[in-house]
Motif scaffolding. Structure first.
Motif, PDB file in Angstrom:
ATOM      1  N   SER A  16      34.645  45.087 105.192  1.00 47.89           N
ATOM      2  CA  SER A  16      33.830  44.123 104.458  1.00 47.89           C
ATOM      3  C   SER A  16      33.445  43.030 105.442  1.00 47.89           C
ATOM      4  CB  SER A  16      34.626  43.544 103.287  1.00 47.89           C
ATOM      5  OG  SER A  16      35.609  42.653 103.802  1.00 47.89           O
ATOM      6  N   GLU A  17      32.723  42.021 104.960  1.00 49.31           N
ATOM      7  CA  GLU A  17      32.337  40.898 105.823  1.00 49.31           C
ATOM      8  C   GLU A  17      33.559  40.233 106.449  1.00 49.31           C
ATOM      9  OE1 GLU A  17      29.103  38.461 105.464  1.00 49.31           O
ATOM     10  OE2 GLU A  17      28.467  40.515 105.952  1.00 49.31           O
ATOM     11  N   THR A  18      34.634  40.176 105.659  1.00 57.26           N
ATOM     12  CA  THR A  18      35.758  39.320 106.047  1.00 57.26           C
ATOM     13  C   THR A  18      36.988  40.073 106.550  1.00 57.26           C
ATOM     14  OG1 THR A  18      36.353  39.338 103.734  1.00 57.26           O
ATOM     15  CG2 THR A  18      35.158  37.401 104.532  1.00 57.26           C
ATOM     16  N   GLY A  19      36.920  41.400 106.545  1.00 58.49           N
ATOM     17  CA  GLY A  19      38.099  42.117 107.024  1.00 58.49           C
ATOM     18  C   GLY A  19      37.876  43.611 107.128  1.00 58.49           C
ATOM     19  N   VAL A  20      38.851  44.276 107.733  1.00 63.73           N
ATOM     20  CA  VAL A  20      38.792  45.736 107.850  1.00 63.73           C
ATOM     21  C   VAL A  20      40.156  46.312 107.509  1.00 63.73           C
ATOM     22  CG1 VAL A  20      38.278  47.706 109.350  1.00 63.73           C
ATOM     23  CG2 VAL A  20      37.238  45.492 109.837  1.00 63.73           C
ATOM     24  N   ARG A  21      40.128  47.384 106.697  1.00 62.66           N
ATOM     25  CA  ARG A  21      41.346  48.141 106.450  1.00 62.66           C
ATOM     26  C   ARG A  21      41.118  49.530 107.019  1.00 62.66           C
ATOM     27  NH1 ARG A  21      43.926  49.856 100.646  1.00 62.66           N
ATOM     28  NH2 ARG A  21      41.924  50.855 100.364  1.00 62.66           N
ATOM     29  N   ALA A  22      41.874  49.885 108.044  1.00 58.54           N
ATOM     30  CA  ALA A  22      41.738  51.206 108.663  1.00 58.54           C
ATOM     31  C   ALA A  22      43.044  51.945 108.449  1.00 58.54           C
ATOM     32  CB  ALA A  22      41.433  51.058 110.143  1.00 58.54           C
ATOM     33  N   ARG A  23      42.947  53.070 107.753  1.00 57.96           N
ATOM     34  CA  ARG A  23      44.161  53.859 107.508  1.00 57.96           C
ATOM     35  C   ARG A  23      44.054  55.180 108.250  1.00 57.96           C
ATOM     36  NH1 ARG A  23      44.123  54.614 101.395  1.00 57.96           N
ATOM     37  NH2 ARG A  23      41.890  54.602 101.848  1.00 57.96           N
ATOM     38  N   TYR A  24      45.146  55.568 108.890  1.00 53.31           N
ATOM     39  CA  TYR A  24      45.185  56.859 109.583  1.00 53.31           C
ATOM     40  C   TYR A  24      45.885  57.838 108.652  1.00 53.31           C
ATOM     41  CZ  TYR A  24      45.306  59.958 113.643  1.00 53.31           C
ATOM     42  OH  TYR A  24      45.118  60.990 114.528  1.00 53.31           O
ATOM     43  N   LEU A  25      45.104  58.834 108.146  1.00 53.30           N
ATOM     44  CA  LEU A  25      45.619  59.717 107.092  1.00 53.30           C
ATOM     45  C   LEU A  25      45.680  61.159 107.585  1.00 53.30           C
ATOM     46  CD1 LEU A  25      43.324  58.293 104.250  1.00 53.30           C
ATOM     47  CD2 LEU A  25      45.751  57.749 104.599  1.00 53.30           C
ATOM     48  N   ASP A  26      46.688  61.894 107.120  1.00 57.32           N
ATOM     49  CA  ASP A  26      46.720  63.325 107.457  1.00 57.32           C
ATOM     50  C   ASP A  26      45.874  64.110 106.466  1.00 57.32           C
ATOM     51  OD1 ASP A  26      48.181  63.792 105.171  1.00 57.32           O
ATOM     52  OD2 ASP A  26      50.069  64.271 106.198  1.00 57.32           O
ATOM     53  N   SER A  27      45.865  65.441 106.577  1.00 59.40           N
ATOM     54  CA  SER A  27      44.952  66.241 105.751  1.00 59.40           C
ATOM     55  C   SER A  27      45.315  66.180 104.266  1.00 59.40           C
ATOM     56  CB  SER A  27      44.936  67.690 106.245  1.00 59.40           C
ATOM     57  OG  SER A  27      46.272  68.151 106.318  1.00 59.40           O
ATOM     58  N   ASN A  28      46.555  65.733 103.946  1.00 59.55           N
ATOM     59  CA  ASN A  28      46.929  65.544 102.536  1.00 59.55           C
ATOM     60  C   ASN A  28      46.804  64.089 102.098  1.00 59.55           C
ATOM     61  OD1 ASN A  28      47.718  68.271 102.282  1.00 59.55           O
ATOM     62  ND2 ASN A  28      49.660  67.775 103.310  1.00 59.55           N
ATOM     63  N   ASP A  29      46.105  63.299 102.874  1.00 61.51           N
ATOM     64  CA  ASP A  29      45.926  61.869 102.575  1.00 61.51           C
ATOM     65  C   ASP A  29      47.220  61.059 102.650  1.00 61.51           C
ATOM     66  OD1 ASP A  29      43.257  61.894 102.424  1.00 61.51           O
ATOM     67  OD2 ASP A  29      43.099  61.492 100.261  1.00 61.51           O
ATOM     68  N   ALA A  30      48.223  61.572 103.340  1.00 60.92           N
ATOM     69  CA  ALA A  30      49.447  60.774 103.546  1.00 60.92           C
ATOM     70  C   ALA A  30      49.179  59.787 104.678  1.00 60.92           C
ATOM     71  CB  ALA A  30      50.622  61.682 103.881  1.00 60.92           C
ATOM     72  N   LEU A  31      49.677  58.554 104.493  1.00 63.45           N
ATOM     73  CA  LEU A  31      49.434  57.491 105.467  1.00 63.45           C
ATOM     74  C   LEU A  31      50.339  57.666 106.687  1.00 63.45           C
ATOM     75  CD1 LEU A  31      47.831  54.763 105.758  1.00 63.45           C
ATOM     76  CD2 LEU A  31      49.896  53.635 104.900  1.00 63.45           C
ATOM     77  N   LEU A  32      49.732  57.691 107.887  1.00 61.09           N
ATOM     78  CA  LEU A  32      50.517  57.854 109.127  1.00 61.09           C
ATOM     79  C   LEU A  32      50.483  56.606 109.998  1.00 61.09           C
ATOM     80  CD1 LEU A  32      49.301  61.448 110.094  1.00 61.09           C
ATOM     81  CD2 LEU A  32      51.461  60.826 109.002  1.00 61.09           C
ATOM     82  N   GLY A  33      49.514  55.733 109.727  1.00 60.03           N
ATOM     83  CA  GLY A  33      49.404  54.500 110.515  1.00 60.03           C
ATOM     84  C   GLY A  33      48.311  53.644 109.920  1.00 60.03           C
ATOM     85  N   PHE A  34      48.254  52.379 110.332  1.00 51.44           N
ATOM     86  CA  PHE A  34      47.145  51.544 109.852  1.00 51.44           C
ATOM     87  C   PHE A  34      46.857  50.394 110.802  1.00 51.44           C
ATOM     88  CE2 PHE A  34      50.826  49.560 107.574  1.00 51.44           C
ATOM     89  CZ  PHE A  34      50.703  48.261 108.045  1.00 51.44           C
ATOM     90  N   VAL A  35      45.668  49.862 110.616  1.00 48.14           N
ATOM     91  CA  VAL A  35      45.273  48.629 111.298  1.00 48.14           C
ATOM     92  C   VAL A  35      44.604  47.750 110.254  1.00 48.14           C
ATOM     93  CG1 VAL A  35      43.687  47.631 112.979  1.00 48.14           C
ATOM     94  CG2 VAL A  35      44.968  49.683 113.562  1.00 48.14           C
ATOM     95  N   LEU A  36      45.043  46.516 110.145  1.00 52.75           N
ATOM     96  CA  LEU A  36      44.436  45.581 109.201  1.00 52.75           C
ATOM     97  C   LEU A  36      43.885  44.410 109.989  1.00 52.75           C
ATOM     98  CD1 LEU A  36      47.355  45.619 106.612  1.00 52.75           C
ATOM     99  CD2 LEU A  36      45.191  46.862 106.449  1.00 52.75           C
ATOM    100  N   ALA A  37      42.657  44.014 109.655  1.00 47.87           N
ATOM    101  CA  ALA A  37      42.042  42.900 110.383  1.00 47.87           C
ATOM    102  C   ALA A  37      41.458  41.908 109.390  1.00 47.87           C
ATOM    103  CB  ALA A  37      40.939  43.432 111.304  1.00 47.87           C
ATOM    104  N   GLY A  38      41.416  40.640 109.794  1.00 44.45           N
ATOM    105  CA  GLY A  38      40.845  39.600 108.936  1.00 44.45           C
ATOM    106  C   GLY A  38      41.667  39.438 107.668  1.00 44.45           C
ATOM    107  N   ASP A  39      40.980  39.269 106.519  1.00 43.28           N
ATOM    108  CA  ASP A  39      41.750  39.000 105.291  1.00 43.28           C
ATOM    109  C   ASP A  39      42.512  40.232 104.779  1.00 43.28           C
ATOM    110  OD1 ASP A  39      39.697  40.451 104.242  1.00 43.28           O
ATOM    111  OD2 ASP A  39      38.843  38.800 103.055  1.00 43.28           O
ATOM    112  N   ALA A  40      42.254  41.405 105.362  1.00 43.61           N
ATOM    113  CA  ALA A  40      43.009  42.599 104.951  1.00 43.61           C
ATOM    114  C   ALA A  40      44.473  42.543 105.405  1.00 43.61           C
ATOM    115  CB  ALA A  40      42.342  43.861 105.495  1.00 43.61           C
TER     116      ALA A  40
END
Ligand code: FAD
Length: 382
Positions: A342-366
């Motif tokens: 969004s304008e104010t932040g980024v949510r980046a999720r690293y997901l496997d083929s079953n959508d399980a969360l393996l890592g993330f990066v949050l920026a700004g208000d996220a």
């Protein structure tokens, strides 16, 4: 009564000593350190300018106070030169100490690039309080600092220096700042945010020479043909675990001093933790892994063999221009980044083929989603 000797009085050595004393008040405890043994929080070195703290303001306790609180002997300004593992001896220039259990909490050394030029040796690094005092003195009455290395520490110093009014240039081979930790979309935001604070980026290139100029200034010659005129050069390209002492004791060393999940080296009476250690294959030079390791090892030393376990341990990057929390996926896992910006932040999720969360990066208000996302991450070491 057991005799425990800890070499190193950084976060690893002192946290272990503190955790151990909660469990055992009778064993003798000795810490040996090459520095003055004062206790300080190393992460503050890269945001002390914004907090208006000098090198002298950073320690929260002297070695004498720590010795009193920990009921320990603390030997300062002393280099351990040799370990005789067979005899259970630690040797310094002044004395030979006997241990039942020895802990190596030796930290790491800044890596220095082989750079040409008559002023290459003027390059500074900051990995402890003494370095920091030298750095503060060097920047006292100058305008411009060039930072080699656009990684986590380099970006933190860049942000801190800008906030204190310095002109800052950051140079490095990566395409983006924090290139190894962030997907490109987030890297772009960090780059822009720091640029708005006044950072000049020289990316996808490296410094070849540092030469003296007139007026005590320095000229950096870059591989892409550009040059940067600056007053001070700070190198922040990474750390190499201190392993020399382990080698003298014939301990197994790879990237760091090799230890298992009990923090035991290849010698059953010698342990290692912190920036010097490679724990079950992982070299993680951050505070959270040190806390986990210190608690586990304290129990082991107090008689209850305990494995270290690492939960997910997101790292908060101290770049207020673009607040960031990173929990990179393990190097051996497969997945894809899913990025919501969004304008104010980024949510980046690293997901496997079953959508399980393996890592993330949050920026700004996220960044406020740190806790909730961390709960879904797999443990780093179970
Ligand atoms: C600028 C900066 C910012 C950081 N920010 C963060 C952050 O925001 N979050 C985070 O999680 N991590 C951060 N880190 C990393 C974190 O600070 C380190 O992982 C941690 O402080 C390492 O502690 P340590 O005790 O292992 O090593 P050190 O603090 O390096 O301690 C090593 C000790 O060993 C002693 N020693 C070494 N060799 C010998 C010898 N032969 N004889 C006697 N003594 C010896 C030294 O004197 C010293 O006392 C940052 C690091 C830096 C440099």
């Amino acid at each position: 009564v057991k005799q425990i000797v800890i070499v190193g009085s950084g976060l690893a050595g002192y946290t272990l000593a503190r955790e151990f004393r909660k469990l055992d008040s009778s064993s003798s405890l000795t810490l040996i350190t090459t520095d003055d043994g004062s206790f300080y929080s190393k992460p503050m070195l890269s945001n002390a300018l914004a907090k208006n703290k000098s090198a002298a303001d950073l320690p929260s306790a002297t070695a004498e106070k720590m010795a009193q609180d920990l009921d320990a002997r603390i030997i300062t300004h002393t280099h351990v030169e040799h370990i005789d593992a067979k005899a259970h001896h630690v040797v310094t220039a002044q004395e030979t100490l006997t241990y039942d259990k020895l802990v190596l909490a030796l930290g790491a050394q800044p890596i220095l690039l082989p750079i040409e030029g008559d002023a290459a040796q003027n390059m500074l690094t900051v990995n402890d309080l003494d370095d920091y005092a030298r750095f503060r003195q060097a920047i006292e009455s100058v305008e411009h600092v060039a930072i080699i290395g656009p990684g986590l520490i380099g970006c933190e110093f860049a942000n801190d220096l800008c906030s204190a009014g310095y002109k800052v240039s950051v140079i490095g081979p990566d395409e983006m700042p924090l290139g190894r930790l962030l997907p490109t979309e987030v890297g772009t935001r960090v780059k822009q945010a720091l640029q708005q604070q006044g950072v000049d980026w020289y990316l996808e290139t490296v410094v070849q020479r540092i030469d003296t100029q007139q007026n005590e200034r320095l000229r950096l010659t870059l591989a892409n043909g550009e040059s940067v005129i600056t007053d001070v050069v700070l190198s922040a390209i990474g750390l190499r675990p201190n392993t020399v002492l382990a080698t003298t004791a014939s301990l197994r060393v790879e990237r760091g001093i090799v230890v298992d999940q009990h923090l035991t080296t290849s010698d059953a009476d010698i342990y290692a933790l912190g920036d010097c250690a490679e724990v079950a294959g992982l070299v993680l030079p951050y505070v959270m892994p040190i806390m986990q390791a210190a608690r586990a090892l304290a129990k082991t030393l107090a008689g209850e063999a305990t494995k270290v376990r690492y939960p997910a341990m997101p790292v908060v990057v101290k770049t207020p221009a673009m607040p960031l929390v990173v929990s990179p996926p393990a190097p051996n896992v497969k997945g894809e980044w899913r990025i919501e910006a969004s304008e104010t932040g980024v949510r980046a999720r690293y997901l496997d083929s079953n959508d399980a969360l393996l890592g993330f990066v949050l920026a700004g208000d996220a960044v406020q989603e740190k806790q909730s996302l961390s709960k879904s991450l797999p443990a780093v070491l179970d």
